[in-house]
Design an enzyme around this catalytic site. Structure first.
Site, short mmCIF file in Angstrom:
data_model
loop_
_atom_site.label_atom_id
_atom_site.label_comp_id
_atom_site.label_asym_id
_atom_site.label_seq_id
_atom_site.Cartn_x
_atom_site.Cartn_y
_atom_site.Cartn_z
N ASN A 1 -7.53 0.65 -1.18
CA ASN A 1 -7.59 0.04 0.15
C ASN A 1 -8.47 0.89 1.06
O ASN A 1 -8.00 1.85 1.66
CB ASN A 1 -6.17 -0.08 0.70
CG ASN A 1 -6.13 -0.69 2.08
OD1 ASN A 1 -7.17 -1.03 2.64
ND2 ASN A 1 -4.95 -0.82 2.64
N LYS B 1 -10.85 -2.70 -2.40
CA LYS B 1 -10.48 -3.76 -1.45
C LYS B 1 -11.34 -3.64 -0.19
O LYS B 1 -11.28 -2.64 0.52
CB LYS B 1 -9.00 -3.66 -1.09
CG LYS B 1 -8.58 -4.78 -0.15
CD LYS B 1 -7.16 -5.17 -0.31
CE LYS B 1 -6.78 -6.27 0.66
NZ LYS B 1 -5.34 -6.53 0.64
N ILE C 1 -10.52 -10.88 1.24
CA ILE C 1 -10.75 -9.93 2.30
C ILE C 1 -9.43 -9.29 2.74
O ILE C 1 -8.37 -9.89 2.60
CB ILE C 1 -11.41 -10.62 3.54
CG1 ILE C 1 -10.53 -11.74 4.08
CG2 ILE C 1 -12.78 -11.12 3.21
CD1 ILE C 1 -11.05 -12.40 5.36
N ASN C 2 -9.55 -8.09 3.26
CA ASN C 2 -8.45 -7.53 4.03
C ASN C 2 -8.46 -8.24 5.39
O ASN C 2 -9.21 -9.20 5.58
CB ASN C 2 -8.62 -6.01 4.18
CG ASN C 2 -7.26 -5.32 4.32
OD1 ASN C 2 -6.38 -5.80 5.04
ND2 ASN C 2 -7.10 -4.20 3.66
N CYS D 1 -7.95 -0.81 5.56
CA CYS D 1 -6.77 -1.07 6.39
C CYS D 1 -7.09 -0.82 7.86
O CYS D 1 -7.49 0.28 8.24
CB CYS D 1 -5.60 -0.20 5.98
SG CYS D 1 -4.14 -0.57 6.96
N GLY E 1 -1.18 -14.28 0.26
CA GLY E 1 -0.71 -13.29 1.22
C GLY E 1 0.40 -13.84 2.09
O GLY E 1 1.48 -14.17 1.61
N ASN F 1 -1.66 -0.61 -4.78
CA ASN F 1 -2.62 -0.50 -3.69
C ASN F 1 -2.48 0.89 -3.08
O ASN F 1 -1.37 1.29 -2.70
CB ASN F 1 -2.30 -1.62 -2.68
CG ASN F 1 -3.19 -1.62 -1.47
OD1 ASN F 1 -3.04 -0.79 -0.59
ND2 ASN F 1 -4.11 -2.58 -1.39
N GLY G 1 0.81 -1.22 0.00
CA GLY G 1 0.00 0.00 0.00
C GLY G 1 0.84 1.27 0.00
O GLY G 1 1.84 1.36 0.73
N GLY H 1 -7.15 -14.52 1.56
CA GLY H 1 -7.34 -14.77 2.98
C GLY H 1 -6.95 -16.21 3.26
O GLY H 1 -7.75 -17.12 3.11
C1 LIG Z 1 2.28 -7.91 6.84
C2 LIG Z 1 1.05 -7.55 6.07
C3 LIG Z 1 0.95 -6.29 5.46
C4 LIG Z 1 -0.20 -5.96 4.75
N1 LIG Z 1 -0.27 -4.73 4.13
C5 LIG Z 1 -1.37 -4.41 3.38
C6 LIG Z 1 -1.44 -3.19 2.67
O1 LIG Z 1 -0.51 -2.39 2.67
N2 LIG Z 1 -2.58 -2.92 1.96
C7 LIG Z 1 -3.63 -3.81 1.91
O2 LIG Z 1 -4.63 -3.52 1.25
N3 LIG Z 1 -3.57 -4.98 2.55
C8 LIG Z 1 -2.47 -5.30 3.29
N4 LIG Z 1 -2.43 -6.53 3.94
C9 LIG Z 1 -3.56 -7.46 3.83
C10 LIG Z 1 -3.28 -8.51 2.74
O3 LIG Z 1 -3.14 -7.90 1.48
C11 LIG Z 1 -4.43 -9.53 2.68
O4 LIG Z 1 -5.64 -8.86 2.42
C12 LIG Z 1 -4.58 -10.32 3.98
O5 LIG Z 1 -3.32 -10.53 4.55
C13 LIG Z 1 -5.30 -11.65 3.80
O6 LIG Z 1 -4.54 -12.53 3.04
P1 LIG Z 1 -3.62 -13.70 3.70
O7 LIG Z 1 -4.45 -14.33 4.75
O8 LIG Z 1 -3.30 -14.61 2.57
O9 LIG Z 1 -2.41 -13.05 4.29
C14 LIG Z 1 -1.28 -6.87 4.66
C15 LIG Z 1 -1.16 -8.13 5.26
C16 LIG Z 1 -0.02 -8.47 5.96
C17 LIG Z 1 0.05 -9.84 6.60
#
Ligand SMILES: Cc1cc2nc3c(=O)[nH]c(=O)nc-3n(C[C@H](O)[C@H](O)[C@H](O)COP(=O)(O)O)c2cc1C
Ligand SMILES: Cc1cc2nc3c(=O)[nH]c(=O)nc-3n(C[C@H](O)[C@H](O)[C@H](O)COP(=O)(O)OP(=O)(O)OC[C@H]3O[C@@H](n4cnc5c(N)ncnc54)[C@H](O)[C@@H]3O)c2cc1C
Ligand SMILES: Cc1cc2nc3c(=O)[nH]c(=O)nc-3n(C[C@H](O)[C@H](O)[C@H](O)COP(=O)(O)OP(=O)(O)OC[C@H]3O[C@@H](n4cnc5c(N)ncnc54)[C@H](O)[C@@H]3O)c2cc1C
Ligand SMILES: Cc1cc2nc3c(=O)[nH]c(=O)nc-3n(C[C@H](O)[C@H](O)[C@H](O)COP(=O)(O)O)c2cc1C
Ligand code: FES
Ligand code: FES
Lengths: 263, 304, 304, 263
Positions: free
Chosen positions: C126, C164, C190-191, C129, C264, C98, C45, C242
């Site tokens: 996004n 998002k 999902i976020n 967040c 992720g 993002n 992001g 997710g």
């Molecule tokens: C360390 C970390 C940093 C993240 N930074 C962002 C971000 O900057 N912008 C965003 O939209 N989502 C961010 N996310 C969310 C992920 O893009 C994703 O939506 C979420 O982790 C679910 O996927 P996962 O379970 O496969 O990790 C972040 C997730 C993690 C774990």
């Protein structure tokens, strides 16, 4: 009903993809009845988190055996364990088979790994029937002859055994229920015991006729194993006609009167 | 050391209770747990009439958790009063009955019926069950509807009322404030998160009812967060739950603001989980010279 | 076999992309993954001005998951355009940026700046967040505010827009419908779920910022359920994410209705996770005689 | 930078609660530098899910060693593994120590398990310094003498070693930094290398004086280990005065110039 950690005595492949595990579990061994099951943790972490139900294959002299197919995450972990490792076990759980009275004509029908609990049942029947083991017929089925668990031991125990194999490698080419249907006509059976996948149980219900008492062991996904969570529901008839209710496989079963089940 | 807590009028000798639907009617675990040692027993959700529940499969395993869609199978309130409460009355433990309805009227009828039943220490009003078509979850998703149920139930009984909240909401504090205002003596949280698993071999949902409620350690961080938020929003006691497997897990909830904790699916994995949680909390208090469990409730707020 | 999907105008050669914030700016994983083989790269992001991010500890491990509160640490949009986009331009892969802001105006400025930057295939907005004080989550928690952001951003750029979505809402379908109506070309979900861990040894929250976002396999059932619900509510493509760790996980999302999937935190555990997901989907299609990935999108709806 | 599965050659307790693991990892061994680390999976399931960062204790002839304290869920699982088991390893990761030029006066300061990466550093310094190992002073600290890892080996390598123990069982009663402070005055040090818990690093910052170059290895919780997730931030000075930014321990470190850190 115990929840204890028991030591593995043996955990060996017996047929491809299937293992026999022997546990040193005296409390369970001395109380186990055919048709009952154990509820095991497959590892000490949270992956997988739920216990797995596995029938008691046999129990004797302080030891309990399970015969299992490597089916997924949990059983794969079990398969990695070795002699000396510890397993967290609940058991013996559930209601088992009603043993036959001497003199009753009996058939025991198993499909695939469904045969697992029948071995213990046959041991007990053997004790009851003594020399009269020819009043008992055993029908097992599998895809191919080599995939029938424990055939040699069953014959050694003195029971007449017929094997159905889809590929013709057994005594009969086809399903175990087809073989049973063909043979049963002439047997004037008093009791039938069965265990196997749901399609086999359904087929059996159509093949068995009105006379014998029929008990089958049912499988359903389980949470607690002790009747608390209602995960393991199976449909049973309630009253006359179409009415039904749910029974708990873990405590009302896993062995049920076939005619009470809504299949 | 003092372990006793008072949950909106229910005196518990210690803060450890059972999560509704995971401990049956108590008797299922009596072979493993001395029910007298529990702070309270919360029994499976009960409805006015018997309910068969949902078709199977009713559960699916998930990473560090499980989905369930039992669908409130229960024999109805009369059978519970006749068959199950007398059994529990033998023990020296408060019994909390979890009630669920399709309409506000169902809840009211359940409450007034149970008000007159012997052996009921309190009611947990389940306005958060994701597994029934009507009512349930819907009541708990909106602060006003939630308050509506509690207000009517409040009028129907003098029993202590615990509102069981759903985590499937944007703002759980708002729902908590609303039910507190409507007369709830305590809140319990969380019920299950709505979830779903697809069996990719068949391309079908793994549960017969498509969606189910997610519980277990997987959801614990969400549950602790919600307890934390609700503690800041209301003054009534909180029963915390969601993925508690051991004393350390339970202490997270207590430090976040829960006065009591409920052990849920952990009992399936370890039938003595409630006792181990209790013994572990005792050990923690001993090791850390904590004389009264109340000293621990919400302390993380002072320290953050 | 055809793996190509079109996400609101972004042509992806296969449905596998990266979740923002878990794959840096691509280069961090270039030693493990051939970036050319990804369907798209979604980068960390970015905000208008550089942000230092939150104090540490920024992460905590949880059962089958993790909490993070990075706090959108990033060097600001100009540095991203200068330093990171040119690197990614060397590869044959669409780059999705993002964007995150404290105000609607921030989003608009980011979008119009990136509209003119070379090497941007689309924007992921996004509005979900959980780790920044203002904005972020707040925008995504309400259908109208969410639509407000998307409408303004839509006016500022012709780039494909992916909204998002936050899972921390009562009704994700309503938010999805609303952003679709406001001009989003796709949604991603999902976020993270808002969560919290308390370190019982210190009695303090484990994260310096108290709460953080829960991700990983633990949340997968919630994510699959939301994709399922959103698929029924809107007609624009969905990027599902997710807790995806392997092809089977990814297929759950696709069968629930996702046209693409993002990996992720699984990349932290297995840096080749994206490639293994991709190869596994190919194998599944081969084994099941599926000629086009599109045949699998949403099939669980027909079969339930 | 590799991500491969390597076989465990040895995994033995060396001091109470601490183990030394030896991996057969030729790719890593031939590229590893002192101060770099490995990022390991502790088991093959999802419990625990994240990798664990552990410094390279030593690397030679195709083998890589780690010395670890059993601290929690992950390291407990590592401790259960045995010769022949497989571990999923990423490494070597991060930026290590700047090696000294021959002739520089050097002190190496380690607190507790913090000493782990210093052993590898000393091996390399030993190669550079040859017979002149008396230009290097090693200061290690622990609660009690028996808890100092690798003391005998360090002496065998020829380095003068002083041990501080809280309980007076070492050469000095007190913390390693107190001992260092007392000794360092007379040493005209050009370089100091240090590794240990944050309070020790802070104390060292106050004790070290303005002259020597000081490099310390920093610990922070890690996600990816490769610079992508920004979990492992540590505060570093930016510009003059109070300004600061975050650096990534995994790729900008774990070794940092002490004076650049905001402690
Ligand atoms: C360390 C970390 C940093 C993240 N930074 C962002 C971000 O900057 N912008 C965003 O939209 N989502 C961010 N996310 C969310 C992920 O893009 C994703 O939506 C979420 O982790 C679910 O996927 P996962 O379970 O496969 O990790 C972040 C997730 C993690 C774990
Ligand atoms: C009373 C009873 C007795 C059983 N006896 C035996 C036996 O003796 N030998 C044997 O090989 N198998 C037996 N099974 C089936 C066995 O429980 C499953 O094969 C096993 O749980 C699969 O676990 P897994 O983790 O390897 O597979 P996974 O597919 O990863 O399991 C995922 C989930 O589904 C459940 N599950 C999967 N298949 C079944 C099934 N067929 N029945 C119930 N739950 C299932 C698991 O318990 C788990 O919760 C029995 C089942 C029951 C209910
Ligand atoms: C670059 C680096 C090098 C390290 N080298 C060594 C070494 O050589 N020997 C050694 O014994 N330890 C070392 N550590 C610390 C080691 O990583 C932790 O002790 C270990 O991760 C604890 O994991 P656990 O699961 O046993 O404990 P848990 O407490 O269960 O861990 C829970 C979580 O906290 C994290 N965590 C816990 N303690 C620390 C810590 N001190 N630093 C970073 N993360 C932590 C874990 O990674 C995990 O995510 C190093 C840490 C870093 C960052
Ligand atoms: C099988 C099962 C049945 C449940 N039945 C009920 C119920 O009848 N009423 C209710 O309020 N909650 C019910 N719950 C929710 C639990 O009481 C609890 O809120 C939830 O499971 C979270 O706790 P846990 O993670 O410790 O399991 C049920 C949960 C499970 C797993
Ligand atoms: S498994 Fe819980 S009731 Fe049968
Ligand atoms: S651990 Fe991910 S950036 Fe350092």
């Amino acid at each position: 009903m115990f929840n204890k950690k028991y030591t593995i005595v043996k955990n060996e492949e017996v047929i491809p993809g299937h293992r026999l595990m022997c546990l040193n579990a005296p409390e369970i061994a001395s109380r186990a009845a055919p048709g009952q099951f154990l509820h095991l943790r497959c590892g000490d972490g949270q992956d997988p988190i739920l216990r797995r139900p596995l029938s008691i294959h046999f129990a004797d002299r302080g030891r309990v055996y399970i015969l299992y197919r490597i089916a997924g995450r949990g059983t794969s972990r079990l398969a990695l364990m070795a002699r000396g490792d510890i397993v967290d076990v609940m058991g013996p759980l559930g209601r088992g088979f009603t043993l036959p009275a001497p003199g009753e004509r009996v058939a025991v029908v198993g499909g695939g790994i469904g045969a697992a609990p029948l071995f213990f049942l046959l041991k007990k029947i053997g004790k009851i029937y003594g020399k009269k083991k020819d009043m008992v017929r055993v029908f097992l089925g599998a895809s191919t002859l080599a995939m029938v668990p424990g055939a040699a031991q069953i014959r050694k125990m003195g029971f007449p055994l017929d094997i159905a194999a889809d590929d013709g490698s057994g005594d009969f080419k086809g399903t175990v229920v087809d073989m049973f249907r063909k043979e049963a006509k002439n047997l004037a059976l008093d009791r039938v015991y069965a265990c196997g996948p749901p399609p086999m149980i359904r087929a059996l219900a159509g093949a068995v006729g009105p006379d014998p008492a029929v008990e089958v062991s049912v499988e359903e996904r389980m949470g607690c194993g002790v009747g608390a969570c209602l995960s393991c529901a199976c449909k049973v008839r309630a009253g006359e006609g179409e009415g039904f209710g749910y029974a708990r496989v873990c405590t009302d079963g896993p062995v049920f009167d076939l005619r009470k089940l809504v299949l | 050391m003092n372990f006793a807590v008072n949950i909106g009028g229910i005196r518990m000798k210690n803060p450890v209770t059972t999560a509704s639907g995971t401990f049956g009617y108590g008797r299922e675990y009596a072979g493993f747990v001395d029910l007298n040692r529990l702070g309270a027993v919360v029994i499976k959700g009960v409805t006015l009439l018997p309910r068969p529940g949902n078709p199977t499969p009713r559960i699916a395993e998930t990473p560090a958790g499980m989905l369930n869609s039992i669908g409130l199978e229960n024999p109805g309130v009369e059978a519970v009063i006749e068959k199950h409460l007398p059994y529990l009355a033998r023990f020296d433990v408060p019994v909390i009955v979890n009630i669920a309805g399709d309409t506000v009227d169902d809840y009211v009828k359940l409450a007034s019926r149970l008000d007159k039943a012997p052996g009921v220490a309190g009611l947990e009003v389940n306005i958060s069950c994701p597994n029934v078509k009507k009512g349930g979850l819907a009541f708990g998703s909106d602060p006003d509807t939630a308050a509506g149920v509690i207000r009517e139930v409040r009028a129907a009984t003098r029993l202590p009322l615990i509102a069981k909240l759903s985590p499937n909401v944007t703002d759980i504090s708002a729902v908590a404030e609303s039910v507190a205002g409507a007369g709830a003596d305590a809140v319990s949280l969380i019920n299950t998160l709505l979830g779903m698993v697809i069996d990719v071999n068949t391309g079908r949902p793994a549960l017969a009812s498509v969606m189910g409620g997610l519980s277990g350690p997987a959801v614990r961080p969400v549950a602790v967060r919600m307890v934390w938020q609700v503690y800041r929003a209301v003054n009534i006691p909180i029963i915390g739950m969601g993925g508690i497997t051991c004393a350390e897990d339970a202490l997270q909830f207590i430090m976040a603001g829960a006065s009591a904790v409920a052990v849920g699916m952990a009992s399936f994995v370890n039938p003595r989980a409630t006792m181990e949680v209790l013994e572990g909390i005792e050990a923690y208090m001993r090791d850390n010279n904590v004389g009264d469990i109340k000293e621990l409730i919400g302390i993380a707020h002072e320290r953050s």
